[in-house]
Scaffold this active site. Structure first.
Site, short mmCIF file in Angstrom:
data_model
loop_
_atom_site.label_atom_id
_atom_site.label_comp_id
_atom_site.label_asym_id
_atom_site.label_seq_id
_atom_site.Cartn_x
_atom_site.Cartn_y
_atom_site.Cartn_z
N HIS A 196 4.32 11.50 -3.18
CA HIS A 196 4.23 10.57 -4.31
C HIS A 196 5.45 10.63 -5.22
O HIS A 196 5.85 9.61 -5.77
CB HIS A 196 2.90 10.76 -5.04
CG HIS A 196 1.76 10.24 -4.22
ND1 HIS A 196 1.43 8.90 -4.18
CD2 HIS A 196 0.94 10.85 -3.35
CE1 HIS A 196 0.44 8.72 -3.32
NE2 HIS A 196 0.11 9.90 -2.80
N GLU A 438 -5.70 2.03 6.73
CA GLU A 438 -4.82 3.21 6.69
C GLU A 438 -5.46 4.43 7.33
O GLU A 438 -4.98 5.55 7.16
CB GLU A 438 -4.35 3.50 5.26
CG GLU A 438 -5.43 3.63 4.22
CD GLU A 438 -4.89 3.93 2.83
OE1 GLU A 438 -3.69 4.18 2.67
OE2 GLU A 438 -5.70 3.94 1.88
N ASP A 462 -0.46 6.53 5.07
CA ASP A 462 -1.65 7.28 5.47
C ASP A 462 -1.99 7.04 6.94
O ASP A 462 -2.45 7.96 7.62
CB ASP A 462 -2.84 6.94 4.57
CG ASP A 462 -2.79 7.74 3.28
OD1 ASP A 462 -2.49 8.95 3.35
OD2 ASP A 462 -3.03 7.16 2.20
N CYS A 509 1.77 -2.67 3.18
CA CYS A 509 2.26 -2.19 1.88
C CYS A 509 2.76 -0.75 1.95
O CYS A 509 3.20 -0.19 0.96
CB CYS A 509 1.19 -2.34 0.81
SG CYS A 509 -0.25 -1.31 1.10
C1 PEP Z 1 -0.16 4.04 2.30
O1 PEP Z 1 -0.91 4.99 2.55
O2 PEP Z 1 0.62 3.56 3.13
C2 PEP Z 1 -0.16 3.42 0.96
C3 PEP Z 1 0.52 2.32 0.72
O3 PEP Z 1 -0.85 4.03 -0.03
P1 PEP Z 1 -0.39 5.39 -0.77
O4 PEP Z 1 1.03 5.66 -0.39
O5 PEP Z 1 -0.58 5.13 -2.22
O6 PEP Z 1 -1.37 6.38 -0.20
MG MG Z 2 -2.58 5.38 1.26
#
Ligand code: PEP
Ligand code: MG
Length: 603
Positions: A196, A438, A462, A509
């Site tokens: 993150h 995901e 994910d 995304c």
């Molecule tokens: C993902 O898992 O690809 C996603 C876009 O969500 P995050 O990165 O917030 O888990």
């Molecule tokens: Mg995710």
């Protein structure tokens, strides 16, 4: 005397930075064991409370500074710390140690702090990581005062000169507080492209290299370092040749950047006429403005965790409504896709007592928390329904594994819509409800999910983590975290097919879409809506405008037949090479997915 060296890591946020290093150590100061006489007990207790009061004061002034610089939401991170530093149980424990064991205030405080850290870092390690880091930060603050050590307000001090922060790891809560005017680069030993902190650095446009093992040994405070956030290379005390080499590449980048600027107002259409919609991933309020400036046609992923993490309390329905409306207003006619709180893993509000879990990323997180904790989920549903009364928003659910989660969420949304109507509060009757695909489970039942969902958005971060069983945040495994692995590509194909069969729009995304080369591969696989980090929009668009759709499709078809990820990389490079400057876009020659720092070739 440390010499000129080169470290390789993962380029998680592109750009070049050349500045002096500021080393950040989130360690405790050395506290000598010191006993006291009984006559000194009262004065030691007093010293303890004075140090706490001073720590509160400095946190309040930091809060004010961040408020001024970054805004209300981001400054709230300090509310949690202000509460933590005054934790009554904790301080009573320290006082008892001073009184019963004749310990000095700092010895007693350190003793208790270590006990607390043990408690938090035991079985619940990853789960409470962020909270632990907040606690540690506040405890360090008090200990610094008690021991008379100089406190290093590295992350939010008003720095004079541009600096590159070097740390073992940077928790997202800390990344938010960086003085972005002066912090021009980040180097960490831990972390990966999809951790993150990396996503945040990328969103904020700060060049960053993570997973640069050995950085703290190789770099001293004040050393000049050159960081290439694209190639994932850190030059410590760079040589003249290295500086010149990177300057040359940088000037090619600058030329490209000029072209990118011009391209912002142009449509994302391939040379053979295939239109792609580019949306923005927005994690923090301040990304809204650049997203619009770069031409985002809406928000494909509005992460809402920042409203929660590092804060003392949960955001109210009104507060959420205000924020969602603000973002929706900024994008006017475009749609904003708001994601349900993706809590758990390492993201929880300070006030929330989450259970200890052996495997938090396989545990109580995301949609599971939302469904089990209506006091968290329902205010969010209400805020979204209220926003949707007169604005274009939709809602999506993270980490879905089955149809029942979507059905239950929809029922809860319906109940809240009814309640709002009964109460005479202006709100939409319904909001389009989508699923983040995901998990491999969601892919396998995508045909079922398509029948209960209004749209799909693929979270490749994910999806890769759970498909390959590779922790996305573990730098040691980054070589194995490959978004273009055949196992992931096959699933991406299945999702598109399920969407097409049931007329459910699909988009991506995950970070894979923010990579210009892999973004084109996604187009070839049939994804014509990509949601990317705002600073990536111009480059992704530039590449889309240069690679014909027919080529992207041929690359995708061939890639789907590949036996290994390496073969996929070769196929993609082979197809793209005639159309774009691969040496510039993919300097490591291994496609820009996270790579192992040990095997990264030098550029
Ligand atoms: C993902 O898992 O690809 C996603 C876009 O969500 P995050 O990165 O917030 O888990
Ligand atoms: Mg995710």
């Amino acid at each position: 005397m440390k010499r000129s060296t080169t470290l390789t890591g993962i380029g998680v946020s592109p750009g070049v930075a050349y500045a002096t290093a500021v080393i950040v150590r989130l360690d405790f100061p050395d506290v000598p064991d010191r006993g006291i006489r009984s006559s000194e007990i009262e004065s030691e207790v007093e010293r303890l409370h004075e140090a706490v009061a001073e720590a509160v004061e400095s946190l309040e002034s930091l809060r004010a500074r961040v408020l001024e610089r970054a805004g209300e939401e981001e400054s709230r991170i300090f509310d949690a710390q202000i509460l933590m530093v005054q934790d009554r149980d904790f301080l009573a424990g320290v006082e008892t140690l001073i009184r019963n064991n004749n310990l000095s205030a700092e010895t007693a405080y350190e003793f208790k702090a270590l006990e607390y850290r043990e408690l938090f870092s035991g079985s619940a390690k990853a789960h409470l990581r962020e909270r632990l880091i907040d606690i540690t930060a506040t405890q360090r603050r008090v200990l610094h005062r008690l021991t008379g050590w100089e406190e290093n307000e590295w992350w939010s001090a008003s720095l004079e000169d541009p600096v590159i922060i070097v740390a073992r790891e940077l928790p997202p809560g800390v990344t938010v507080q960086l003085d972005r005017e002066h912090v021009v680069g980040l180097v960490t030993e831990e972390g990966t492209r999809t951790s993150h902190a990396a996503i945040l650095a990328h969103s904020l446009g700060i060049p960053a290299v993570m997973g640069a093992r050995g950085a703290l040994d190789a770099i001293d405070d004040g050393m000049p370092i050159l960081l290439d956030g694209h190639a994932g290379v850190v030059y410590v005390q760079p040589t003249r040749a290295e500086l010149e080499d990177i300057r040359a590449r940088n000037s090619r980048w600058h030329r490209l950047e000029l072209e990118l600027e011009v391209g912002v107002s142009e449509p994302a259409v391939t040379p053979d006429g295939k239109s792609v919609t580019l949306l923005a991933n927005v994690d923090l309020p301040e990304e809204v403005e650049p997203a619009i400036r770069y031409g985002a046609e809406g928000v494909g992923l509005l992460r809402t965790e920042f409203l929660v993490t590092g804060r003392a309390d949960l955001p109210t329905e009104d507060e959420q409504t205000t924020y969602y409306r603000r973002v929706a207003d900024a994008f006017r006619d475009h749609t904003v896709t708001i994601r349900a709180f993706d809590l758990g893993g390492d993201k929880f509000p300070a006030a929330f007592s989450a259970p200890a879990e052996a495997n938090p990323f396989l545990g109580w997180r995301s949609i599971r928390v939302c469904l089990d904790q209506p006091e968290i989920f329902r205010p969010q549903l209400r805020a979204i329904l209220r926003t949707a009364a007169d604005r274009k928003v939709q809602f999506m659910l993270p980490l879905v594994t089955g149809v029942e989660e979507v059905v239950l969420s929809r029922e809860m949304m319906q109940e809240e819509a009814d309640a709002l109507r009964r109460a005479g509060i202006r709100a939409a009757d319904d909001v389009p409800l989508g699923v983040m695909v995901e998990t491999p489970a969601a892919v396998l039942v995508a045909d079922h999910l398509a029948q209960v969902s209004d749209f799909f958005s693929v979270g490749t971060n994910d999806l890769t983590q759970y498909t390959l069983a590779v922790d996305r945040g573990n730098a040691m495994l980054s070589r194995r975290f490959i978004t273009y692995h055949p196992a992931v590509l096959r699933q991406l194909k299945q999702i598109v097919e399920a969407g097409a069969r049931y007329d459910v729009p699909v988009s991506v995304c995950g970070e894979m879409a923010s990579d210009p080369i892999l973004g084109v591969l996604l187009v070839g696989l049939g994804y014509f809506e990509l949601s990317v980090a705002p600073p990536s929009i111009p480059l992704v668009k530039w590449v889309i405008r240069r690679v014909p759709y027919a080529v992207a499709r041929a690359a995708a078809e061939a890639a789907l037949m590949a036996m290994t990820a390496e073969e996929v990389a070769e196929i993609v490079r082979h197809h793209m090479d005639p159309h774009v400057d691969l040496e510039l876009l993919d300097p490591t020659g291994a496609l820009s997915g996270p790579q192992d720092s040990a095997t990264l070739p030098r550029t």
